[in-house]
Design a protein around this motif. Structure first.
Motif, PDB file in Angstrom:
ATOM      1  N   TYR A  44       0.855  -1.186   0.000  1.00 43.14           N
ATOM      2  CA  TYR A  44       0.000   0.000   0.000  1.00 43.14           C
ATOM      3  C   TYR A  44       0.892   1.237   0.000  1.00 43.14           C
ATOM      4  N   LYS A  45       0.508   2.235  -0.820  1.00 41.41           N
ATOM      5  CA  LYS A  45       1.226   3.501  -0.833  1.00 41.41           C
ATOM      6  C   LYS A  45       0.445   4.490   0.011  1.00 41.41           C
ATOM      7  N   LEU A  46       1.076   5.044   1.036  1.00 44.36           N
ATOM      8  CA  LEU A  46       0.434   5.991   1.929  1.00 44.36           C
ATOM      9  C   LEU A  46       0.425   7.385   1.318  1.00 44.36           C
ATOM     10  N   ALA A  47      -0.332   8.280   1.923  1.00 42.65           N
ATOM     11  CA  ALA A  47      -0.472   9.637   1.410  1.00 42.65           C
ATOM     12  C   ALA A  47       0.852  10.408   1.445  1.00 42.65           C
ATOM     13  N   ASP A  48       1.743  10.087   2.393  1.00 40.34           N
ATOM     14  CA  ASP A  48       3.023  10.783   2.485  1.00 40.34           C
ATOM     15  C   ASP A  48       4.099  10.189   1.565  1.00 40.34           C
ATOM     16  N   GLY A  49       3.745   9.173   0.773  1.00 37.19           N
ATOM     17  CA  GLY A  49       4.674   8.598  -0.183  1.00 37.19           C
ATOM     18  C   GLY A  49       5.344   7.319   0.272  1.00 37.19           C
ATOM     19  N   ARG A  50       5.196   6.935   1.533  1.00 39.80           N
ATOM     20  CA  ARG A  50       5.795   5.689   2.020  1.00 39.80           C
ATOM     21  C   ARG A  50       5.003   4.499   1.491  1.00 39.80           C
ATOM     22  N   VAL A  51       5.701   3.381   1.309  1.00 37.60           N
ATOM     23  CA  VAL A  51       5.064   2.150   0.858  1.00 37.60           C
ATOM     24  C   VAL A  51       5.116   1.154   2.011  1.00 37.60           C
ATOM     25  N   VAL A  52       3.965   0.565   2.317  1.00 39.59           N
ATOM     26  CA  VAL A  52       3.860  -0.410   3.407  1.00 39.59           C
ATOM     27  C   VAL A  52       3.505  -1.751   2.786  1.00 39.59           C
ATOM     28  N   TYR A  53       4.275  -2.767   3.145  1.00 41.55           N
ATOM     29  CA  TYR A  53       4.021  -4.125   2.664  1.00 41.55           C
ATOM     30  C   TYR A  53       3.363  -4.920   3.774  1.00 41.55           C
ATOM     31  N   VAL A  54       2.236  -5.557   3.453  1.00 36.47           N
ATOM     32  CA  VAL A  54       1.512  -6.380   4.423  1.00 36.47           C
ATOM     33  C   VAL A  54       1.525  -7.812   3.907  1.00 36.47           C
ATOM     34  N   PRO A  55       2.286  -8.705   4.564  1.00 37.03           N
ATOM     35  CA  PRO A  55       2.326 -10.099   4.098  1.00 37.03           C
ATOM     36  C   PRO A  55       1.035 -10.824   4.422  1.00 37.03           C
ATOM     37  N   GLU A  56       0.669 -11.801   3.582  1.00 34.04           N
ATOM     38  CA  GLU A  56      -0.494 -12.627   3.821  1.00 34.04           C
ATOM     39  C   GLU A  56      -0.108 -13.766   4.744  1.00 34.04           C
ATOM     40  N   GLU A  57      -1.035 -14.153   5.612  1.00 33.60           N
ATOM     41  CA  GLU A  57      -0.769 -15.271   6.516  1.00 33.60           C
ATOM     42  C   GLU A  57      -1.263 -16.547   5.888  1.00 33.60           C
ATOM     43  N   GLU A  58      -0.672 -17.657   6.291  1.00 37.22           N
ATOM     44  CA  GLU A  58      -1.015 -18.974   5.756  1.00 37.22           C
ATOM     45  C   GLU A  58      -2.413 -19.422   6.143  1.00 37.22           C
ATOM     46  N   ASP A  59      -2.872 -19.071   7.371  1.00 35.16           N
ATOM     47  CA  ASP A  59      -4.158 -19.564   7.846  1.00 35.16           C
ATOM     48  C   ASP A  59      -5.335 -18.704   7.378  1.00 35.16           C
ATOM     49  N   GLY A  60      -5.082 -17.648   6.610  1.00 35.30           N
ATOM     50  CA  GLY A  60      -6.147 -16.836   6.060  1.00 35.30           C
ATOM     51  C   GLY A  60      -6.622 -15.739   6.977  1.00 35.30           C
ATOM     52  N   GLY A  61      -6.005 -15.546   8.148  1.00 36.88           N
ATOM     53  CA  GLY A  61      -6.381 -14.491   9.068  1.00 36.88           C
ATOM     54  C   GLY A  61      -5.880 -13.141   8.596  1.00 36.88           C
ATOM     55  N   ASN A  62      -6.439 -12.095   9.156  1.00 33.36           N
ATOM     56  CA  ASN A  62      -6.021 -10.733   8.796  1.00 33.36           C
ATOM     57  C   ASN A  62      -4.736 -10.371   9.540  1.00 33.36           C
TER      58      ASN A  62
END
Length: 123
Positions: free
Chosen positions: A101-119
């Motif tokens: 995700y690209k934030l409004a200030d220009g930083r990029v945040v990576y969110v890995p997916e979990e194996e069990d399907g949880g958030n």
């Protein structure tokens, strides 16, 4: 006591001065020093002294986003590798690792997916 007579001999009689190739060896030495100095000046003018250091790893991108883009990779103990831009698109099979995700200030945040399907709430 015997007196020795010393004759003045000019530079013409000196064997070393009569050899025309004596000066060529000196010119070769001067040319080698000049070429090394020119190489060092060229590297310094591009502000890349890391290319001369054997211990640093660097990656250099020439002409980013252009059709003639090149990526130059120098790793310690490895030969310098040059990757040229091609028209081929990479493809294959694989799996999604997460979302970026690209934030409004220009930083990029990576969110890995979990194996069990949880958030995942980490950023």
């Amino acid at each position: 006591m015997k007196r020795r007579r010393y004759r003045r001999t000019g530079l013409i009689n000196n064997e070393d001065e009569q050899n025309p190739l004596t000066g060529v060896a000196n010119l070769f030495d001067i040319a080698m020093v000049f070429s090394v100095a020119l190489l060092v000046a060229l590297v310094m003018s591009y502000q890349m002294p890391e290319l001369l250091s054997p211990t640093e790893d660097i990656t250099l991108v020439k002409n980013p986003g252009q059709k003639d883009m090149q990526i130059i990779i120098k790793e310690q103990g490895q030969p310098i590798e040059v990757l040229n831009m091609t028209d081929q698109i990479g493809g294959g099979t694989g799996e999604a690792l997460g979302t970026a995700y690209k934030l409004a200030d220009g930083r990029v945040v990576y969110v890995p997916e979990e194996e069990d399907g949880g958030n995942t709430t980490s950023s």
